[in-house]
Design an enzyme around this catalytic site. Structure first.
Site, PDB file in Angstrom:
ATOM      1  N   GLU A  80      -2.307   9.242  -0.698  1.00  0.00           N
ATOM      2  CA  GLU A  80      -3.284   8.369  -0.053  1.00  0.00           C
ATOM      3  C   GLU A  80      -4.628   9.068   0.128  1.00  0.00           C
ATOM      4  OE1 GLU A  80      -3.465   5.532   3.936  1.00  0.00           O
ATOM      5  OE2 GLU A  80      -2.103   7.247   3.881  1.00  0.00           O
ATOM      6  N   ASP A 107       0.828  -1.210   0.000  1.00  0.00           N
ATOM      7  CA  ASP A 107       0.000   0.000   0.000  1.00  0.00           C
ATOM      8  C   ASP A 107       0.857   1.252   0.000  1.00  0.00           C
ATOM      9  OD1 ASP A 107       0.891  -0.532   2.621  1.00  0.00           O
ATOM     10  OD2 ASP A 107      -0.753   0.587   3.505  1.00  0.00           O
ATOM     11  N   HIS A 131       0.643   6.268  -2.559  1.00  0.00           N
ATOM     12  CA  HIS A 131      -0.351   5.209  -2.484  1.00  0.00           C
ATOM     13  C   HIS A 131      -0.957   5.027  -3.880  1.00  0.00           C
ATOM     14  CE1 HIS A 131      -0.689   4.246   1.761  1.00  0.00           C
ATOM     15  NE2 HIS A 131      -1.830   3.624   1.571  1.00  0.00           N
ATOM     16  N   ASP A 175      -6.843  -2.273  -2.374  1.00  0.00           N
ATOM     17  CA  ASP A 175      -6.175  -1.202  -3.112  1.00  0.00           C
ATOM     18  C   ASP A 175      -5.966  -1.544  -4.577  1.00  0.00           C
ATOM     19  OD1 ASP A 175      -5.998  -0.358  -0.507  1.00  0.00           O
ATOM     20  OD2 ASP A 175      -3.902   0.231  -0.614  1.00  0.00           O
ATOM     21  N   TRP A 233     -12.748  -5.893   0.068  1.00  0.00           N
ATOM     22  CA  TRP A 233     -11.309  -6.124  -0.033  1.00  0.00           C
ATOM     23  C   TRP A 233     -11.013  -7.549  -0.523  1.00  0.00           C
ATOM     24  CZ3 TRP A 233     -12.542  -1.526   0.936  1.00  0.00           C
ATOM     25  CH2 TRP A 233     -11.614  -0.507   1.122  1.00  0.00           C
ATOM     26  N   ARG A 293       6.101   4.376   5.648  1.00  0.00           N
ATOM     27  CA  ARG A 293       5.794   4.404   7.081  1.00  0.00           C
ATOM     28  C   ARG A 293       5.796   2.983   7.656  1.00  0.00           C
ATOM     29  NH1 ARG A 293      -0.306   6.344   5.769  1.00  0.00           N
ATOM     30  NH2 ARG A 293      -1.295   4.310   5.516  1.00  0.00           N
ATOM     31  N   ASP A 294       5.333   2.839   8.877  1.00  0.00           N
ATOM     32  CA  ASP A 294       5.363   1.547   9.562  1.00  0.00           C
ATOM     33  C   ASP A 294       4.158   0.694   9.161  1.00  0.00           C
ATOM     34  OD1 ASP A 294       3.449   3.113  10.760  1.00  0.00           O
ATOM     35  OD2 ASP A 294       4.184   2.873  12.806  1.00  0.00           O
ATOM     36  N   GLU A 295       4.031   0.417   7.866  1.00  0.00           N
ATOM     37  CA  GLU A 295       2.909  -0.377   7.363  1.00  0.00           C
ATOM     38  C   GLU A 295       3.381  -1.274   6.234  1.00  0.00           C
ATOM     39  OE1 GLU A 295      -1.784   0.208   6.134  1.00  0.00           O
ATOM     40  OE2 GLU A 295      -0.577   1.920   6.764  1.00  0.00           O
TER      41      GLU A 295
END
Length: 790
Positions: A640, A359, A656, A372, A424, A363-365
């Site tokens: 995003e 995605d 994103h 998506d 999703w 960052r922390d993801e």
């Protein structure tokens, strides 16, 4: 060739069974260095390494790195599947003593977090499985395996490392010759024998991640004493190569960010807990060159501190890193803004190829969120060859499927979100059909069909009176009414979750019926069609407002989805579409009003219903909310959030793909008109139906299909349209040439009635329709008065 049976593996999993405590959640074990020497007493005929180093690894033989993979192997659900890679290493072996060296990094196996920002699966400390098969010219053979004879240390120069926080490298601890014969490893300890991951060992059948290109900084600023900000000119994914000369013990730090604050310093708030920092300690004495091994960053700007002296612009080079997927095409037109948006789409998509479609990269993801990509994947496939890449991701989804049929929202499910919302997980149904349509790949559909059916049957159990109540995220990230909000709160902007889920489940059932029929599962096909019809009836009965002429509260998404999926009765289509147009033109002042879900179908629904002009207007807006607004604010990848420059930093990634929607599909399939014919998948037969619109003077695209390169370019001078098309060998195409009078169209100077290689099929919606064989064609026509061609 890979190892074909589990019994062929003779080695043991080895490593260092020590893990430091991580109370602050910044889980960065030191890299493990492993080595082993062995003798080759004969002339070598063939030598092949088979290895899996988890989480990440690099292999060295006799002082030279093997291969050019980075961040290897690819991500998987390690309890279900573990990738190994194979190398031909004969050129790097020698008669006599040889040395093997392996560096292990943490990757996602030793999770970078366990609790923040979500509970994250951890699989243990890094470990190695290794097997070197040597065949000698005399016919004898030998196998060197990972076993208790290896030695290991975590005191090498590469210390703490993970993908969120970066890595620490102390050049003073470099061990010259550690991967060559004769190195004194007395201070190293014997390896620990570690448990094998429970996942099946499988060859990595996707293109590896590599360094794809290098970017030179476009500018360097000095906003504070000792702080230098390098601008790469592009929001990119990868890392930087540092060149530096300084005294031993000097600590040089690189931090990465997508944007800057007003004072010229890095804006870090949107990175959440990710440290995004690489730290280098110099050994001194000569120029040193460093670049990371087991970390990557999403960034445009790099903060360099601790640098001895004043850095020149060439002190850093950006290294662009992603799956080495083959470029498949291009799009360009006379509108510079659309070209910038398309470039931002491509840069954003490629930066999120990390063996899964992530995605975000910063960052922390950095997770593989299914929702998506359900439609965006089709647009991406016009830019890159993604057949193997998306087939691999479908394997990840299937590996994560529970016995009851449930599919997670994220795959691999490092974040184990099994919410059983429809939208999703629908990617598990939609993506195989993209692969079939664009690549003619029925094998993926066939191999996934049983799992797809199991999920569909499982979700059907949630139906209530024909409606699907299961919804988790709604139409995610609709443009909010306030510039600080992440999500809209105004009910007039929000689409009911049950409506979204019911529409999507109808679409899933329709695709499953198509799949079943294609695979000869006729009983399934009939069952899915019957259920789809019942869902469609219940949807219309529950949500259609006959007096208003549209569904529910009439949001753009509540109009787009039933139109896109063929759920609207013929007599109601005009009213529903009229409502969609009104919301865009009047309520949204010509701007987009959908979030992630509705946006995946919006541009095609407008164009297919005769308002490509309105789609073009949306695509070329430059104020909020629009893609052009992002570009106007300096974006080089898609944000995003529509208000990503002002929203709460808890969720405003600058890279994103989710808000791309079907814009990229629209550029390729509508503006330049190249699209597959679903009746002849894989471009065996295809359609070219370009649509000149608005102020566009020209547009062109090429696409490297599985059957050869397709080209379409058009130029409009006054009302004279010139259309250049290339149809590759062993294919056929149906061409729609915009024309005021179909019979007046000429090809290479001849009336189409007399031209070779084509057949005039008639006129339709302001176009001359032609069937053509392979070849190169140039059509000339006079455009219809109205440029709004259905």
């Amino acid at each position: 060739m890979g190892l074909l049976d589990a019994a062929d593996w003779r080695g043991r999993w080895i490593g260092l069974d020590e893990a430091a405590s991580a109370p602050d959640e910044k889980r960065r074990l030191n890299a493990r260095y492993l080595r082993r020497e062995f003798d080759c007493g004969k002339e070598i005929d063939q030598a092949t390494v088979f290895m899996s180093g988890l989480g990440l690894n690099e292999l060295f033989l006799n002082g030279r790195q093997v291969g050019d993979r980075v961040l290897s192997p690819g991500l998987t659900e390690y309890d279900k599947r573990v990738f190994y890679v194979s190398y031909d290493v004969k050129p790097q072996l020698t008669r006599g003593t040889n040395a093997i060296g392996v560096i292990l990094g943490n990757g996602r196996f030793h999770a970078p977090r366990t609790k923040v920002p979500a509970p994250t699966r951890d699989y243990g400390v890094p470990r190695l499985l290794f097997q070197l098969a040597i065949r000698y010219t005399d016919g004898s053979s030998e196998t060197i395996i990972s076993d208790g004879l290896w030695r290991v240390t975590d005191k090498g120069p590469l210390g703490a490392n993970n993908e969120y926080d970066g890595e620490e490298y102390d050049a003073r601890r470099e061990m010259d010759g550690w991967d060559r014969p004769g190195f004194n490893a007395a201070a190293w300890r014997p390896v620990d024998l570690l448990p094998a991951p429970t996942g099946v060992l499988a060859a990595e059948m996707i293109e590896p991640i590599r360094v794809i290109e290098s970017l030179a900084p476009t500018a360097v600023t000095n906003p504070k004493p000792g702080v230098y900000i390098f601008d790469m000119g592009q929001n990119m994914v990868g890392w930087c190569r540092l060149r530096v000369l300084g005294p031993a013990g000097t600590e040089v730090r690189l931090r990465h960010a997508e944007t800057l604050k007003a004072d010229g310093m890095l804006y870090l708030d949107n990175l959440r807990s990710a440290l995004v920092t690489d730290m280098v300690t110099l050994k001194g004495g000569a120029e040193e060159v460093y670049e990371p091994r087991f970390a990557y960053h999403g960034f445009r700007f790099v903060e360099l501190t601790g640098f001895p002296g004043v850095p020149t612009r060439d002190a850093l080079v950006g290294r662009v890193v992603h799956d080495d997927v083959r470029p498949a095409g291009e799009f360009v037109c006379s509108n510079p803004l659309l070209n910038q948006i398309h470039a931002a789409i491509v840069w954003g998509a490629r930066g999120n190829y990390r063996s899964i479609p992530t995605d975000c990269p910063q960052r922390d993801e950095r997770q593989g969120w299914l929702g998506d990509r359900s439609a965006e994947c089709r647009g991406e496939a016009y830019d890159y060859d993604l057949a193997a890449f998306y087939d691999k991701w479908l394997t990840d989804m299937a590996d994560e499927q529970k016995n009851n049929g449930s599919i997670p929202d994220v795959a691999p499910a490092y974040w184990a979100f099994y919410n059983d919302g429809i939208v999703w997980p629908s990617s598990f149904i939609i993506i195989p059909h993209m692969l079939q349509d664009l690549y003619g790949d029925s094998q993926t559909l066939r191999s996934r069909y049983a799992a797809m059916r199991r999920w569909t049957d499982y979700m059907a159990g949630f139906l209530e009176d024909g409606l699907m109540p299961r919804n988790t995220y709604g139409d995610w990230c609709v443009p909010p009414e306030s510039p600080e909000l992440i999500h809209a709160k105004d009910p007039r902007r929000l689409t009911r979750g049950e409506l979204v889920s019911t529409a999507y489940f109808f679409y899933d059932l329709s695709l499953m019926a198509r799949s079943a029929e294609h695979l000869g599962e006729m009983a399934d096909a009939a069952r899915f069609r019957t259920l789809a019809a019942a869902v469609k009836t219940a949807f219309h009965r529950r949500y259609f407002d006959a007096a208003a002429g549209y569904y529910d509260n009439g949001t753009p998404t509540s109009c787009v989805l039933p139109l896109a999926f063929g759920m609207v009765p013929e007599e109601a289509r005009a009213g529903v579409f009229r409502r969609l147009v009104e919301t865009i033109e009047i309520e949204n002042h010509g701007h987009i009003g959908t979030g992630l879900v509705g946006g995946q179908w919006l541009m095609r629904v407008l164009s297919d219903n005769g308002r490509v002009d309105l789609a073009y207007s949306i695509a070329t807006q430059t104020d909020y909310p629009s893609w052009g607004h992002m570009i106007a604010k300096g974006a080089t990848t898609i944000w995003e959030l529509w208000n990503g420059d002002t929203a709460d930093p808890a969720m405003n990634s600058g890279n994103h793909v989710m808000l791309i929607g079907d814009l990229n599909i629209w550029m390729h399939e509508v503006l330049t008109g190249i699209r597959p014919d679903p009746e002849a998948p894989g471009f065996k037969r295809f359609i070219i139906r370009p649509v000149p619109v608005g102020d566009l003077a020209w547009a062109k695209a090429r696409y490297q299909s599985v059957r050869g390169e397709i080209r379409c370019g058009w130029t409009l001078e006054g009302d004279r349209l010139t259309l250049d098309i290339v149809v590759p060998p062993n294919t056929k195409a149906t061409i729609y040439v915009p024309a005021a009078k179909a019979a007046s169209v000429r090809e290479s100077g001849l009336p189409v009635m007399n031209a070779r290689g084509l057949k005039f099929l008639g006129a339709e919606d302001g176009c001359a329709v032609l069937a053509v064989e392979s070849g190169a064609y140039q059509f000339v026509s006079t455009m219809p008065t109205a440029r709004m061609i259905k």
